[in-house]
Design an enzyme around this catalytic site. Structure first.
Site, PDB file in Angstrom:
ATOM      1  N   LYS A  10       0.849  -1.201   0.000  1.00 40.01           N
ATOM      2  CA  LYS A  10       0.000   0.000   0.000  1.00 40.01           C
ATOM      3  C   LYS A  10       0.884   1.251   0.000  1.00 40.01           C
ATOM      4  O   LYS A  10       1.900   1.291   0.711  1.00 40.01           O
ATOM      5  CB  LYS A  10      -0.896  -0.035   1.242  1.00 40.01           C
ATOM      6  N   SER A  30      -9.730   1.763   2.986  1.00 47.17           N
ATOM      7  CA  SER A  30      -8.864   2.505   2.113  1.00 47.17           C
ATOM      8  C   SER A  30      -7.835   1.659   1.374  1.00 47.17           C
ATOM      9  O   SER A  30      -7.216   2.149   0.417  1.00 47.17           O
ATOM     10  CB  SER A  30      -8.127   3.583   2.912  1.00 47.17           C
ATOM     11  N   SER A  57      -9.799  -0.598   7.190  1.00 46.77           N
ATOM     12  CA  SER A  57      -9.251  -0.478   5.835  1.00 46.77           C
ATOM     13  C   SER A  57      -8.553  -1.712   5.282  1.00 46.77           C
ATOM     14  O   SER A  57      -8.221  -1.734   4.100  1.00 46.77           O
ATOM     15  CB  SER A  57      -8.282   0.689   5.769  1.00 46.77           C
TER      16      SER A  57
HETATM   17  N1  GLN Z   1     -13.055   4.149   6.571  1.00 51.33           N
HETATM   18  C1  GLN Z   1     -12.387   4.543   7.775  1.00 51.33           C
HETATM   19  C2  GLN Z   1     -11.959   5.985   7.680  1.00 51.33           C
HETATM   20  O1  GLN Z   1     -12.238   6.550   6.697  1.00 51.33           O
HETATM   21  C3  GLN Z   1     -11.213   3.635   8.045  1.00 51.33           C
HETATM   22  C4  GLN Z   1     -10.025   3.968   7.270  1.00 51.33           C
HETATM   23  C5  GLN Z   1      -8.830   3.122   7.628  1.00 51.33           C
HETATM   24  O2  GLN Z   1      -8.942   2.104   8.293  1.00 51.33           O
HETATM   25  N2  GLN Z   1      -7.651   3.604   7.243  1.00 51.33           N
HETATM   26  O3  GLN Z   1     -11.377   6.524   8.543  1.00 51.33           O
END
Ligand code: GLN
Length: 479
Positions: free
Chosen positions: A78, A153, A177
């Site tokens: 990532k 994400s 994410s």
């Molecule tokens: N969807 C969550 C957020 O927007 C989690 C994102 C993540 O785990 N990096 O914060």
């Protein structure tokens, strides 16, 4: 070899048996990326030359007698985890053109194990989002339906693994994410317990919540990659000296006698019935295979989203202060003052969602509001953690849906941030409580979209989660 179905374990076997070399395997991965990524957009950058060099080194090491499960195996990363010499943009314009000048600890560990870094995967900008649509650079598509999001994400990592462009990938999980894109794309995603894996060299989103973990085709591969990543790192003070157990052995525990808790607050109206049917089917199959199913209660679940979006944005507003146009990243062309340099560089560099989070986080931390928001959120966070501690007294793992829906259409949720935040309801509590959690495929909707089952375990309880996940995978099948 077919990259679309090849697992890490099979690749390790093929390399060991000299069915192919790491250079050949890496070439096959690069060819798969060339062939498929025009449609999927899972990667932000590919380092073909560097990867082939590392693969050649791995082949040489093997020829001189070295062995290892990850030796010569390509892994996608990532784009917020530093790999020395490769770009690290966090899918943000503010870091366009930035090249990492050191390895994150997770990258160093993979490198030491002989893994090959083929490319960098797309994500929501600074990991803020649930659909990968908040990437500043491109929209990743769901491999099962190109009109739908891959989740986020870590959507690029999930799409790369599920779409046949990677054997395995690293993701990060601050509020879901890793687990949610794994569920949307139909791969396995493991969020380790807070502190199990070092975050040194990983761009911080919310430091009391962030974890790095594997995204793979099988639960066994997740165990293999986690074994490489886990353990104390003197460079990350949140990693305690807890011994790393034999995750591979944990897979053989079986479902018989495993106590599965079903938190009643997670089995609520509002979740897509097709998702619920898959989840319930998996739980019933576990019961039929000898697991014991008990109902538990996590009464503070309804506050989790509010608490998460206060804590996460507060920490993000502090963490992102470093992107100021001075030390690294984008700098505005003609600043009229020092203040103007900061303001314009940040205004030009950050996307809408990141700005929204910084504003929210700054607000909840501001004097006069601190106690009302941040202080209270921290107190409720403790209550959420205690709910889980109580629940784990009567069961070994919890089983829940990962998300209330399967993958939605591109564009469908991005105009309504609150709607997107609410979709994180089942994943954020684990981060608030420091737990480990796995997403394992448990079926498909009638439209053919994958559905993940979430298996949650207590802090440092990865063995129980892997054991349960392996059981589910054997019963329900990966596809
Ligand atoms: N969807 C969550 C957020 O927007 C989690 C994102 C993540 O785990 N990096 O914060």
């Amino acid at each position: 070899m077919d990259i679309a179905t090849l697992t890490v374990k099979e690749a390790a076997r093929g390399l060991r048996a000299k069915d192919y070399s790491s250079v050949e395997l890496t070439q096959a991965v690069l060819a798969a990326i060339r062939e498929r990524d025009g449609a999927l957009n899972a990667y932000l950058s590919v380092d073909a030359e560097g990867a082939l060099r590392q693969a050649a080194d791995a082949d040489a090491a093997r020829a001189s007698g070295r062995e290892g499960d990850l030796l010569g195996v390509p892994i996608a990363v990532k784009d917020l985890i530093n790999v020395d010499g490769q770009p690290c943009t966090c899918a943000s314009k503010i870091l366009r053109g930035y090249t990492a000048c050191y390895d994150a600890t997770v990258s160093a560990r993979l490198r030491q194990a002989g893994a090959v870094f083929a490319g960098r995967t797309n994500m929501d900008e600074f990991a803020m989002g649930s659909s990968t649509e908040a990437s500043a650079f491109r929209t990743t598509r769901n491999p099962h339906d190109g009109t739908r999001v891959p989740g986020g994400s870590s959507g690029g990592s999930a799409a790369a693994v599920a779409g046949g462009e990677a054997l395995a990938a690293l993701g990060t999980d601050t509020g879901g994410s890793i687990r949610q894109p794994a569920s949307f794309c139909g791969c396995v995603g493991l969020k380790p317990s807070y502190g199990r894996v070092s975050r040194y060299g990983v761009t911080a989103y919310a430091s009391s919540l962030d974890q790095v973990g594997p995204m793979t085709k099988t639960v066994e591969d997740a165990a293999t990659v986690l074994s490489c990543l886990a353990g104390r790192d003197p460079r990350d003070g949140t990693t305690p000296d807890v011994p790393v157990p034999d995750y591979g052995a944990a897979l053989r525990g079986g479902l018989k006698g495993l106590r599965i808790g079903l938190p009643k607050e997670y089995y609520i109206a509002g979740t897509d019935p097709a998702v619920m049917a898959c989840v319930r089917g998996a739980v019933e199959a576990c019961a039929a295979a000898g697991a014991e199913v008990v109902e538990v209660s996590l009464p503070h679940t309804e506050y989790a989203i509010a608490v998460y979006y206060i804590v996460a944005t507060a920490e993000a507003s502090a963490n992102l202060a470093r992107f100021d146009g001075v030390r690294y990243g984008h700098r505005t062309a003609n600043p009229e003052s020092v203040f103007g340099l900061y303001a314009k560089s940040r205004a030009e560099g950050f996307g809408t969602e990141v700005k929204r989070r910084i504003i929210l986080g700054t607000y909840v931390l501001s004097s006069g509001y601190y106690d009302a928001y941040y202080g209270r959120a921290q107190k409720v966070r403790t209550l959420i953690r205690r709910d889980y501690e109580a629940a784990f007294r009567s069961c070994d793992v919890l089983m829940t849906p990962v998300a209330p829906t399967a993958a939605y259409r591109i564009g469908e949720a991005c105009d309504d941030p609150l709607k997107m935040y609410l979709g994180d309801i089942f994943t954020v509590p684990a981060n608030l409580a420091g737990l480990c959690g796995l997403s394992v495929p448990c079926g498909k909707t009638p439209e053919g979209l994958p559905v993940g089952l979430q298996v949650l375990g207590p802090a440092f309880g990865e063995c129980a989660v892997l054991r349960a996940g392996q059981g589910v995978e054997e019963l329900v099948g990966a596809e």
